[in-house]
Design a protein around this motif. Structure first.
Motif, PDB file in Angstrom:
ATOM      1  N   PHE A  39     -66.719 -28.844  73.600  1.00 39.75           N
ATOM      2  CA  PHE A  39     -67.450 -27.593  73.504  1.00 39.75           C
ATOM      3  C   PHE A  39     -67.792 -27.318  72.045  1.00 39.75           C
ATOM      4  CE2 PHE A  39     -62.990 -26.419  73.104  1.00 39.75           C
ATOM      5  CZ  PHE A  39     -62.989 -25.525  72.047  1.00 39.75           C
ATOM      6  N   SER A  40     -68.694 -26.388  71.850  1.00 36.82           N
ATOM      7  CA  SER A  40     -69.078 -25.995  70.503  1.00 36.82           C
ATOM      8  C   SER A  40     -69.239 -24.479  70.478  1.00 36.82           C
ATOM      9  CB  SER A  40     -70.370 -26.705  70.087  1.00 36.82           C
ATOM     10  OG  SER A  40     -70.648 -26.465  68.711  1.00 36.82           O
ATOM     11  N   PHE A  41     -70.003 -23.961  69.505  1.00 40.37           N
ATOM     12  CA  PHE A  41     -70.143 -22.519  69.362  1.00 40.37           C
ATOM     13  C   PHE A  41     -71.571 -22.112  69.022  1.00 40.37           C
ATOM     14  CE2 PHE A  41     -65.594 -22.905  68.794  1.00 40.37           C
ATOM     15  CZ  PHE A  41     -65.115 -21.792  69.465  1.00 40.37           C
ATOM     16  N   ALA A  42     -71.909 -20.931  69.478  1.00 44.79           N
ATOM     17  CA  ALA A  42     -73.077 -20.216  68.992  1.00 44.79           C
ATOM     18  C   ALA A  42     -72.554 -19.003  68.228  1.00 44.79           C
ATOM     19  CB  ALA A  42     -73.971 -19.774  70.149  1.00 44.79           C
ATOM     20  N   PHE A  43     -73.347 -18.512  67.291  1.00 37.45           N
ATOM     21  CA  PHE A  43     -72.908 -17.400  66.455  1.00 37.45           C
ATOM     22  C   PHE A  43     -73.913 -16.253  66.556  1.00 37.45           C
ATOM     23  CE2 PHE A  43     -70.928 -21.163  64.843  1.00 37.45           C
ATOM     24  CZ  PHE A  43     -69.652 -20.758  64.486  1.00 37.45           C
ATOM     25  N   GLN A  44     -73.381 -15.057  66.856  1.00 35.06           N
ATOM     26  CA  GLN A  44     -74.229 -13.877  66.963  1.00 35.06           C
ATOM     27  C   GLN A  44     -73.823 -12.867  65.898  1.00 35.06           C
ATOM     28  OE1 GLN A  44     -74.041 -11.562  70.625  1.00 35.06           O
ATOM     29  NE2 GLN A  44     -76.217 -11.068  70.459  1.00 35.06           N
ATOM     30  N   PRO A  45     -74.782 -12.347  65.144  1.00 30.44           N
ATOM     31  CA  PRO A  45     -74.432 -11.408  64.073  1.00 30.44           C
ATOM     32  C   PRO A  45     -74.036 -10.039  64.585  1.00 30.44           C
ATOM     33  CG  PRO A  45     -76.811 -11.689  64.191  1.00 30.44           C
ATOM     34  CD  PRO A  45     -76.211 -12.681  65.158  1.00 30.44           C
ATOM     35  N   ILE A  46     -73.123  -9.419  63.867  1.00 33.07           N
ATOM     36  CA  ILE A  46     -72.799  -8.001  64.012  1.00 33.07           C
ATOM     37  C   ILE A  46     -73.341  -7.345  62.754  1.00 33.07           C
ATOM     38  CG2 ILE A  46     -70.959  -6.284  64.208  1.00 33.07           C
ATOM     39  CD1 ILE A  46     -69.212  -8.519  65.438  1.00 33.07           C
ATOM     40  N   VAL A  47     -74.292  -6.428  62.920  1.00 31.63           N
ATOM     41  CA  VAL A  47     -75.009  -5.895  61.768  1.00 31.63           C
ATOM     42  C   VAL A  47     -74.503  -4.514  61.396  1.00 31.63           C
ATOM     43  CG1 VAL A  47     -77.049  -7.219  62.445  1.00 31.63           C
ATOM     44  CG2 VAL A  47     -76.847  -4.808  63.134  1.00 31.63           C
ATOM     45  N   ASP A  48     -74.796  -4.131  60.167  1.00 33.49           N
ATOM     46  CA  ASP A  48     -74.536  -2.779  59.684  1.00 33.49           C
ATOM     47  C   ASP A  48     -75.899  -2.139  59.424  1.00 33.49           C
ATOM     48  OD1 ASP A  48     -73.919  -0.454  58.241  1.00 33.49           O
ATOM     49  OD2 ASP A  48     -72.124  -1.363  57.363  1.00 33.49           O
ATOM     50  N   VAL A  49     -76.254  -1.171  60.263  1.00 32.79           N
ATOM     51  CA  VAL A  49     -77.599  -0.604  60.175  1.00 32.79           C
ATOM     52  C   VAL A  49     -77.775   0.290  58.957  1.00 32.79           C
ATOM     53  CG1 VAL A  49     -77.958  -0.736  62.671  1.00 32.79           C
ATOM     54  CG2 VAL A  49     -76.996   1.350  61.676  1.00 32.79           C
ATOM     55  N   ARG A  50     -76.691   0.635  58.284  1.00 36.96           N
ATOM     56  CA  ARG A  50     -76.816   1.497  57.113  1.00 36.96           C
ATOM     57  C   ARG A  50     -77.559   0.808  55.991  1.00 36.96           C
ATOM     58  NH1 ARG A  50     -70.534   3.202  57.173  1.00 36.96           N
ATOM     59  NH2 ARG A  50     -70.476   0.977  57.720  1.00 36.96           N
ATOM     60  N   ASP A  51     -77.262  -0.464  55.774  1.00 38.55           N
ATOM     61  CA  ASP A  51     -77.934  -1.192  54.698  1.00 38.55           C
ATOM     62  C   ASP A  51     -78.619  -2.459  55.194  1.00 38.55           C
ATOM     63  OD1 ASP A  51     -75.759  -2.753  55.270  1.00 38.55           O
ATOM     64  OD2 ASP A  51     -74.842  -2.609  53.276  1.00 38.55           O
ATOM     65  N   GLN A  52     -78.751  -2.572  56.513  1.00 38.30           N
ATOM     66  CA  GLN A  52     -79.443  -3.704  57.129  1.00 38.30           C
ATOM     67  C   GLN A  52     -78.798  -5.043  56.731  1.00 38.30           C
ATOM     68  OE1 GLN A  52     -83.658  -3.375  56.350  1.00 38.30           O
ATOM     69  NE2 GLN A  52     -83.777  -1.298  57.164  1.00 38.30           N
ATOM     70  N   SER A  53     -77.472  -5.037  56.670  1.00 33.84           N
ATOM     71  CA  SER A  53     -76.732  -6.237  56.306  1.00 33.84           C
ATOM     72  C   SER A  53     -76.033  -6.813  57.531  1.00 33.84           C
ATOM     73  CB  SER A  53     -75.693  -5.920  55.224  1.00 33.84           C
ATOM     74  OG  SER A  53     -74.722  -5.009  55.723  1.00 33.84           O
ATOM     75  N   THR A  54     -75.494  -8.018  57.370  1.00 31.86           N
ATOM     76  CA  THR A  54     -74.702  -8.641  58.424  1.00 31.86           C
ATOM     77  C   THR A  54     -73.232  -8.466  58.088  1.00 31.86           C
ATOM     78  OG1 THR A  54     -76.430 -10.270  58.911  1.00 31.86           O
ATOM     79  CG2 THR A  54     -74.196 -10.778  59.660  1.00 31.86           C
ATOM     80  N   PHE A  55     -72.535  -7.742  58.941  1.00 32.59           N
ATOM     81  CA  PHE A  55     -71.115  -7.471  58.726  1.00 32.59           C
ATOM     82  C   PHE A  55     -70.257  -8.666  59.112  1.00 32.59           C
ATOM     83  CE2 PHE A  55     -67.193  -6.060  60.944  1.00 32.59           C
ATOM     84  CZ  PHE A  55     -66.503  -5.542  59.864  1.00 32.59           C
ATOM     85  N   ALA A  56     -70.589  -9.313  60.223  1.00 30.75           N
ATOM     86  CA  ALA A  56     -69.784 -10.416  60.741  1.00 30.75           C
ATOM     87  C   ALA A  56     -70.631 -11.256  61.683  1.00 30.75           C
ATOM     88  CB  ALA A  56     -68.552  -9.885  61.481  1.00 30.75           C
ATOM     89  N   HIS A  57     -70.084 -12.397  62.076  1.00 30.65           N
ATOM     90  CA  HIS A  57     -70.649 -13.202  63.152  1.00 30.65           C
ATOM     91  C   HIS A  57     -69.550 -13.437  64.181  1.00 30.65           C
ATOM     92  CE1 HIS A  57     -73.855 -14.170  60.269  1.00 30.65           C
ATOM     93  NE2 HIS A  57     -74.586 -14.486  61.337  1.00 30.65           N
ATOM     94  N   GLU A  58     -69.895 -13.251  65.457  1.00 31.08           N
ATOM     95  CA  GLU A  58     -68.952 -13.569  66.522  1.00 31.08           C
ATOM     96  C   GLU A  58     -69.195 -14.991  66.989  1.00 31.08           C
ATOM     97  OE1 GLU A  58     -67.397 -12.115  70.943  1.00 31.08           O
ATOM     98  OE2 GLU A  58     -69.065 -11.056  69.972  1.00 31.08           O
ATOM     99  N   ALA A  59     -68.127 -15.785  67.067  1.00 29.53           N
ATOM    100  CA  ALA A  59     -68.206 -17.157  67.565  1.00 29.53           C
ATOM    101  C   ALA A  59     -68.113 -17.129  69.088  1.00 29.53           C
ATOM    102  CB  ALA A  59     -67.081 -18.002  66.970  1.00 29.53           C
ATOM    103  N   LEU A  60     -69.141 -17.630  69.751  1.00 35.71           N
ATOM    104  CA  LEU A  60     -69.226 -17.617  71.207  1.00 35.71           C
ATOM    105  C   LEU A  60     -69.249 -19.041  71.726  1.00 35.71           C
ATOM    106  CD1 LEU A  60     -71.987 -14.875  71.318  1.00 35.71           C
ATOM    107  CD2 LEU A  60     -69.594 -14.558  71.959  1.00 35.71           C
ATOM    108  N   VAL A  61     -68.309 -19.363  72.609  1.00 36.42           N
ATOM    109  CA  VAL A  61     -68.169 -20.732  73.075  1.00 36.42           C
ATOM    110  C   VAL A  61     -69.398 -21.171  73.859  1.00 36.42           C
ATOM    111  CG1 VAL A  61     -66.988 -20.127  75.242  1.00 36.42           C
ATOM    112  CG2 VAL A  61     -66.542 -22.336  74.157  1.00 36.42           C
ATOM    113  N   ARG A  62     -69.798 -22.433  73.648  1.00 37.67           N
ATOM    114  CA  ARG A  62     -70.930 -23.034  74.330  1.00 37.67           C
ATOM    115  C   ARG A  62     -70.610 -24.500  74.629  1.00 37.67           C
ATOM    116  NH1 ARG A  62     -72.035 -18.471  74.618  1.00 37.67           N
ATOM    117  NH2 ARG A  62     -73.967 -17.366  74.081  1.00 37.67           N
ATOM    118  N   GLY A  63     -71.360 -25.088  75.550  1.00 39.81           N
ATOM    119  CA  GLY A  63     -71.254 -26.514  75.784  1.00 39.81           C
ATOM    120  C   GLY A  63     -71.790 -27.285  74.596  1.00 39.81           C
ATOM    121  N   VAL A  64     -71.552 -28.574  74.563  1.00 38.27           N
ATOM    122  CA  VAL A  64     -71.937 -29.367  73.396  1.00 38.27           C
ATOM    123  C   VAL A  64     -73.447 -29.469  73.229  1.00 38.27           C
ATOM    124  CG1 VAL A  64     -69.810 -30.706  73.316  1.00 38.27           C
ATOM    125  CG2 VAL A  64     -71.703 -31.487  74.753  1.00 38.27           C
TER     126      VAL A  64
END
Length: 259
Positions: free
Chosen positions: A27-52
């Protein structure tokens, strides 16, 4: 906290930690950003499991059973950290974990510490959140895990707040760094007075407890704007970016524009 990695060494081991299990699952991962709308920045990325090949999470999760649950959970942590490091992630990395796969948190964290050390990934940039849909028989067990993880310097999160086990009783006993509001509360919230009242109440409660709120499942700008007006600034969802397979998703300029 400092950005310098600190790698405490748990001693001993448990039966689960000594189990090698069968061959590593593919398996591998996809990454989805968690944003902060106050300054339009990326606070974090969540690692989401995916097939290879980028297949959905179900194609992987349906292979997990009682015999390989621990091994899968450990592999998830290691691969999420290594992949994020290879992609040059500089913000927080949010990793889902399986509470039922953790025997003793202080000992079962060894592979995470080793992966962070190997890839020079600071421990204070890791967020651990209980995986969506994982049934936990005892809130006490989950609280013990979260408390131990906090002592190691990780941030902690309660996922899907408002659904299943992730409710007020758990929050009363343990206050994590973050809660993620269940998507069912977010959907079309700009048109639903009942959900609006519930979310406003949660925001006020969390502000008093010092817990940050993340709204996930944002799909419309009206949802974004209502939640921001409520005081929720950390958001995640297709409106900003879909998960990017083995990549850091780019957030389009249109995601920030007013209606």
């Amino acid at each position: 906290m400092t950005n310098t990695p600190i790698f405490p060494q748990p001693s001993g081991g448990c039966q689960g930690c000594r189990q090698k299990g069968e061959a590593d699952m593919a398996f591998s991962f996809a990454f989805q950003p968690i944003v902060d709308v106050r300054d339009q920045s990326t606070f974090a990325h969540e690692a989401l499991v995916r097939g290879v090949q980028g297949e959905g999470a179900l194609s992987v999760l349906e292979q997990v059973d009682d015999q390989n649950r621990y091994r899968f959970d450990q592999l998830c942590r290691v691969r999420a950290i290594s992949t994020a490091a290879q992609l040059g992630l500089t913000g927080f990395l949010s990793i889902n974990f399986l509470p039922n796969a953790v025997y003793r948190p202080d000992m079962c964290i060894r592979s995470t510490l080793e992966a962070a050390r190997a890839h020079a990934f600071p421990l204070d940039r890791l967020i651990f959140e209980a995986v969506e849909g994982e049934h936990v028989e005892s809130n006490k067990h989950l609280m013990n895990i979260l408390r131990e993880y906090r002592e190691f310097g990780f941030k902690t999160a309660i996922d899907d707040f408002g659904a299943g086990y992730s409710g007020l009783n758990l929050l009363a006993d343990f206050q994590p760094d973050l809660i993620k509001l269940d998507m069912a509360l977010i959907r079309d919230i700009h048109r639903d007075r009942v959900r609006q009242a519930i979310v406003r109440g949660v925001v006020g409660m969390c502000a008093e407890l010092g817990v940050e709120v993340i709204a996930e499942g944002i799909e419309h700008p009206e949802e974004r704007d209502f939640l921001a007006d409520c005081g929720i600034y950390l958001m995640q969802g297709f409106w900003f970016a879909k998960p990017a397979f083995e990549a850091m998703a780019q957030i389009p300029v249109e995601a920030w524009q007013p209606i």
